[in-house]
Design a protein around this motif. Structure first.
Motif, PDB file in Angstrom:
ATOM      1  N   ASP A 108       0.826  -1.209   0.000  1.00 42.29           N
ATOM      2  CA  ASP A 108       0.000   0.000   0.000  1.00 42.29           C
ATOM      3  C   ASP A 108       0.862   1.261   0.000  1.00 42.29           C
ATOM      4  N   MET A 109       1.948   1.242   0.769  1.00 45.21           N
ATOM      5  CA  MET A 109       2.815   2.415   0.830  1.00 45.21           C
ATOM      6  C   MET A 109       3.495   2.665  -0.507  1.00 45.21           C
ATOM      7  N   MET A 110       3.890   1.610  -1.176  1.00 40.97           N
ATOM      8  CA  MET A 110       4.514   1.744  -2.484  1.00 40.97           C
ATOM      9  C   MET A 110       3.517   2.332  -3.489  1.00 40.97           C
ATOM     10  N   VAL A 111       2.272   1.858  -3.433  1.00 39.75           N
ATOM     11  CA  VAL A 111       1.246   2.373  -4.342  1.00 39.75           C
ATOM     12  C   VAL A 111       0.979   3.848  -4.065  1.00 39.75           C
ATOM     13  N   ARG A 112       0.896   4.230  -2.803  1.00 41.42           N
ATOM     14  CA  ARG A 112       0.676   5.645  -2.472  1.00 41.42           C
ATOM     15  C   ARG A 112       1.793   6.519  -3.028  1.00 41.42           C
ATOM     16  N   ALA A 113       3.026   6.042  -2.889  1.00 41.86           N
ATOM     17  CA  ALA A 113       4.154   6.828  -3.405  1.00 41.86           C
ATOM     18  C   ALA A 113       4.092   6.962  -4.919  1.00 41.86           C
ATOM     19  N   MET A 114       3.567   5.945  -5.588  1.00 38.29           N
ATOM     20  CA  MET A 114       3.421   6.013  -7.038  1.00 38.29           C
ATOM     21  C   MET A 114       2.327   6.996  -7.450  1.00 38.29           C
ATOM     22  N   LEU A 115       1.284   7.118  -6.619  1.00 37.52           N
ATOM     23  CA  LEU A 115       0.113   7.915  -7.003  1.00 37.52           C
ATOM     24  C   LEU A 115       0.119   9.335  -6.457  1.00 37.52           C
ATOM     25  N   PHE A 116       0.777   9.534  -5.312  1.00 37.17           N
ATOM     26  CA  PHE A 116       0.718  10.832  -4.635  1.00 37.17           C
ATOM     27  C   PHE A 116       2.126  11.287  -4.239  1.00 37.17           C
ATOM     28  N   ALA A 117       2.315  12.605  -4.218  1.00 37.68           N
ATOM     29  CA  ALA A 117       3.630  13.151  -3.886  1.00 37.68           C
ATOM     30  C   ALA A 117       3.935  12.937  -2.405  1.00 37.68           C
ATOM     31  N   LEU A 118       5.041  12.268  -2.138  1.00 41.11           N
ATOM     32  CA  LEU A 118       5.492  12.068  -0.762  1.00 41.11           C
ATOM     33  C   LEU A 118       5.967  13.382  -0.154  1.00 41.11           C
ATOM     34  N   PRO A 119       6.012  13.483   1.162  1.00 42.03           N
ATOM     35  CA  PRO A 119       6.616  14.661   1.784  1.00 42.03           C
ATOM     36  C   PRO A 119       8.019  14.897   1.249  1.00 42.03           C
ATOM     37  N   GLY A 120       8.283  16.138   0.836  1.00 35.67           N
ATOM     38  CA  GLY A 120       9.577  16.490   0.266  1.00 35.67           C
ATOM     39  C   GLY A 120       9.595  16.486  -1.243  1.00 35.67           C
ATOM     40  N   ASP A 122       7.371  17.158  -5.140  1.00 40.09           N
ATOM     41  CA  ASP A 122       6.250  17.881  -5.743  1.00 40.09           C
ATOM     42  C   ASP A 122       5.474  17.026  -6.740  1.00 40.09           C
ATOM     43  N   LYS A 123       5.940  15.794  -6.955  1.00 37.39           N
ATOM     44  CA  LYS A 123       5.264  14.880  -7.869  1.00 37.39           C
ATOM     45  C   LYS A 123       5.279  13.473  -7.283  1.00 37.39           C
ATOM     46  N   PRO A 124       4.262  12.683  -7.616  1.00 37.80           N
ATOM     47  CA  PRO A 124       4.354  11.261  -7.263  1.00 37.80           C
ATOM     48  C   PRO A 124       5.425  10.579  -8.099  1.00 37.80           C
ATOM     49  N   TRP A 125       5.876   9.441  -7.636  1.00 38.54           N
ATOM     50  CA  TRP A 125       6.932   8.728  -8.347  1.00 38.54           C
ATOM     51  C   TRP A 125       6.557   8.476  -9.810  1.00 38.54           C
ATOM     52  N   ARG A 202      24.126   3.911   9.782  1.00 36.95           N
ATOM     53  CA  ARG A 202      24.481   5.329   9.765  1.00 36.95           C
ATOM     54  C   ARG A 202      24.618   5.844   8.334  1.00 36.95           C
ATOM     55  N   ARG A 203      25.267   5.072   7.485  1.00 38.55           N
ATOM     56  CA  ARG A 203      25.464   5.509   6.098  1.00 38.55           C
ATOM     57  C   ARG A 203      24.142   5.574   5.332  1.00 38.55           C
ATOM     58  N   LEU A 204      23.242   4.630   5.596  1.00 42.89           N
ATOM     59  CA  LEU A 204      21.934   4.675   4.954  1.00 42.89           C
ATOM     60  C   LEU A 204      21.164   5.931   5.355  1.00 42.89           C
ATOM     61  N   SER A 205      21.239   6.276   6.617  1.00 45.87           N
ATOM     62  CA  SER A 205      20.459   7.408   7.117  1.00 45.87           C
ATOM     63  C   SER A 205      21.045   8.754   6.718  1.00 45.87           C
ATOM     64  N   SER A 206      22.335   8.804   6.420  1.00 48.27           N
ATOM     65  CA  SER A 206      22.995  10.101   6.232  1.00 48.27           C
ATOM     66  C   SER A 206      23.351  10.430   4.784  1.00 48.27           C
ATOM     67  N   MET A 207      22.956   9.599   3.815  1.00 44.60           N
ATOM     68  CA  MET A 207      23.297   9.885   2.413  1.00 44.60           C
ATOM     69  C   MET A 207      22.785  11.258   2.010  1.00 44.60           C
ATOM     70  N   ALA A 208      23.707  12.146   1.680  1.00 42.17           N
ATOM     71  CA  ALA A 208      23.331  13.531   1.364  1.00 42.17           C
ATOM     72  C   ALA A 208      22.811  13.678  -0.051  1.00 42.17           C
ATOM     73  N   THR A 209      23.121  12.718  -0.921  1.00 36.83           N
ATOM     74  CA  THR A 209      22.787  12.867  -2.343  1.00 36.83           C
ATOM     75  C   THR A 209      21.498  12.172  -2.741  1.00 36.83           C
ATOM     76  N   ALA A 210      20.823  11.527  -1.804  1.00 37.73           N
ATOM     77  CA  ALA A 210      19.580  10.833  -2.153  1.00 37.73           C
ATOM     78  C   ALA A 210      18.491  11.845  -2.495  1.00 37.73           C
ATOM     79  N   ALA A 211      17.577  11.441  -3.373  1.00 36.09           N
ATOM     80  CA  ALA A 211      16.445  12.301  -3.732  1.00 36.09           C
ATOM     81  C   ALA A 211      15.597  12.588  -2.489  1.00 36.09           C
ATOM     82  N   PRO A 212      14.920  13.755  -2.449  1.00 33.83           N
ATOM     83  CA  PRO A 212      14.117  14.085  -1.265  1.00 33.83           C
ATOM     84  C   PRO A 212      12.986  13.091  -1.010  1.00 33.83           C
ATOM     85  N   ASP A 213      12.542  12.403  -2.058  1.00 32.01           N
ATOM     86  CA  ASP A 213      11.486  11.408  -1.873  1.00 32.01           C
ATOM     87  C   ASP A 213      12.054   9.984  -1.889  1.00 32.01           C
ATOM     88  N   PHE A 214      13.349   9.845  -1.643  1.00 26.79           N
ATOM     89  CA  PHE A 214      13.965   8.528  -1.464  1.00 26.79           C
ATOM     90  C   PHE A 214      13.484   7.954  -0.141  1.00 26.79           C
TER      91      PHE A 214
END
Length: 436
Positions: A108-120, A122-125, A202-214
């Motif tokens: 369900d969460m994956m479908v929501r991300a495909m259909l609606f813009a996640l926080p951060g 401006d577009k759904p996936w 720590r590295r997963l949480s701190s990646m600075a280059t990931a997309a805002p909706d990653f």
């Protein structure tokens, strides 16, 4: 026994002949043994038989006075949220308790991300271009089914003893903003049984280059599934790590009681940042009026608290540990000297990851099935069912009886050796051409 890799052609033929006889004997017995899924056995389900009777007829009110028989309560019962929060080591306000299946919540969460813009974002996936997802391999086949069903491109990432190869993850995320997430089973990963190190988290949480909706889809399926509580493995609390790194919305964490109580009748939770939970509530309000609160109340009454959960999990471990030990001992007894495969020794979870000679996993599985022993199909632990080495086989020891397990593994080891030797047998030299 000398390594198969050092045998001469004549020795290979001799060993093959002996194994062919063993194989035919097994095949003639027409057994039906299934090790395809990590299902709890009946003895495990019996551990929580009191779940069916722990509520009296007048017991239907939650701690806040909610009548659990009625509509409402989208976030779940306060005491159910508190129970999951305690198990996951976070605050209850970060938790929603929903249906019976965490896999359902992930889909369900994956479908929501495909259909609606996640926080951060401006577009759904689905409107931002081709969506790509990182998939640590070997990994969980049902995760791959979710992403493939939605047309999301899956990119394999090698697993290491510390978790996914973070050099690869960071490189892929940095060079492609269409990489929108990663699947993670952080504790006793499916199927390797690897627990992510603090540095990987720590590295997963701190990646600075990931997309805002990653988003990290953090499937904490086995967070309390230790074979021996004295050897329990854990990870840092990932929501806190992401918040400290300045990326509070990066992680979506999931857990359930599916292998704590009854696999088909449990309760599941989503843990996330306030912004992510507000996003979920907004769209879930069109989907449902509320979860099954009576099931949540039943679980809270029966499990009571974290101490109660851990007591039950220790009994699960007492049932599972001998089965895993049996499989691992038989693998060592039958295969250790052959030089054709290796495997992981997990300290918890539900699977053993077995690597056979490259190019023989599918043939091994086929041979075993012809003898009545079914294991997870070869390739299932890779996206699209394509293991490039054709070498990984996932073993699920939980459901069969001890006697069934012993037989299944003995059959499987014969099939492993047979497939390897057939591959090692030199091709006959081509007949010489006759000139003139």
């Amino acid at each position: 026994m000398p390594s198969y890799l050092t045998l001469s052609s004549d020795q290979i033929k001799q060993e093959l002949a002996a194994l062919e006889t063993q194989y035919q004997n097994w095949a003639a017995q027409k057994r039906q043994l299934n090790m395809t899924r990590g299902k709890p056995c009946a003895a495990q389900l019996d551990l929580v038989s009191g779940l069916a009777t722990c509520l009296e007829g007048s017991d239907y009110r939650a701690s806040d006075g909610t009548d659990c028989r009625n509509y409402g309560g989208l976030d779940g019962l306060p005491e159910a949220r508190a129970l999951f929060a305690d198990l996951l080591g976070l605050a209850a306000e970060h938790v929603m308790v929903l249906g019976n299946s965490s896999l359902n919540l992930m889909y369900d969460m994956m479908v929501r991300a495909m259909l609606f813009a996640l926080p951060g974002a401006d577009k759904p996936w689905s409107q931002a271009g081709p969506v790509r997802f990182l998939c640590p391999v070997p990994g969980y086949d049902r995760h791959f089914t979710v992403t493939q069903s939605l047309g999301i491109e899956m990119i394999p990432v090698p697993m290491t003893p510390s978790g996914p190869d973070m050099d690869v993850v960071e490189s892929l995320v940095a060079q492609d903003s269409q990489v929108k997430g990663i699947w993670c089973v952080p504790v006793y990963s499916n199927p390797d049984g690897i627990t992510y190190t603090a540095e990987t988290c720590r590295r997963l949480s701190s990646m600075a280059t990931a997309a805002p909706d990653f988003r990290i889809f953090w499937d904490n399926a086995y967070v309390v599934h230790h074979f021996d509580p004295a050897e329990a493995e854990t990870t840092p609390e990932i929501l806190a790590l992401c918040a400290q790194a300045g990326h509070p919305d990066r992680v979506l964490a999931f857990a359930s009681t599916s292998k704590i109580t009854w696999a088909g009748s449990g309760i599941a939770c989503l843990a996330a940042s306030p912004a992510n939970l507000a996003f979920v509530r907004r769209h879930m309000s069109a989907q449902t009026i509320g979860p099954d609160k009576m099931s949540q109340l039943r679980h809270v009454r029966f499990l009571k608290d974290k101490t109660g959960v851990l007591a039950i999990m220790a009994r699960h471990g007492e049932i599972l540990r001998p089965k895993f030990d049996l499989v691992l001992d038989l693998l060592a007894q039958e295969l250790a000297d052959c030089g054709i495969c290796h495997w992981k020794r997990p300290r918890g979870g539900y699977f053993i990851s077995l690597f056979v000679m490259p190019g023989t996993a599918a043939e091994t599985v086929r041979l075993a099935k012809a003898c009545g022993v079914e294991v997870t199909p070869a390739g299932s632990t890779w996206p699209y069912g394509r293991d490039p080495e054709d070498s990984n086989i996932r073993l699920a020891p939980s459901f069969p009886t001890t006697d069934e397990l012993r037989t299944a593994i003995l059959v499987l080891t014969v099939c492993i050796r047979l497939a390897a030797l057939r591959r090692l047998l030199p091709e006959p030299a081509p007949a010489p051409k006759i000139e003139g």
